[in-house]
Design a protein around this motif. Structure first.
Motif: not given
Length: 146
Positions: A45-49, A135-146
């Protein structure tokens, strides 16, 4: 306005209740068989200024005739948790990309490891006439914020 707040709170509580049932895939592309509802979260994912957070992934849904379908996402980093946008889904059986964006400050998210909880949810008419989340679908996931 009060009904919207109650509905939003109910959706958030219901999302939190089903989140532990999700598997921790984190695959870049939804991998369920053709003909099934499904959801994935990209591994970054991204984190902007300006503290704008952007998360994304893919989804597939088959039928929205019972009510609108949305992809919602929650970002968790340390003891911080916040909803990051919501996307109206197109339920035509094809694979689509979702992108959710939100400005989150006080405190802002930082680059580094985080966790995303994403939900493919349909609002249907309940017995009381109020929208009920399905709820049709659920996903839990690790991400790297850039």
């Amino acid at each position: 306005m009060r009904a919207r707040l109650v509905l939003a709170a109910g959706v958030l509580l219901a999302s939190a209740a089903v989140a532990p049932l999700a598997h921790a895939g984190g695959a870049d592309v939804f991998s369920a068989s053709e003909g099934a509802d499904g959801l994935s979260v990209f591994g970054y994912g991204t984190v902007a200024d300006d503290s704008t957070v952007t998360l994304s992934g893919t989804y597939r849904c088959l039928d929205d005739s019972a009510g609108p379908v949305f992809v919602s996402s929650t970002l968790v980093q340390g003891d911080r948790s916040a909803g990051i946008g919501g996307t109206r889904a197109v339920c035509d059986g094809h694979l689509h990309e979702w992108v959710n964006t939100s400005v989150v400050k006080d405190p802002a998210y930082r680059q580094g490891t985080a966790r995303v909880q994403a939900t493919l949810m349909q609002l249907t008419s309940g017995g009381t006439g109020l929208p009920t989340p399905d709820f049709l679908a659920v996903e839990e996931s690790d991400v790297e914020l850039r």
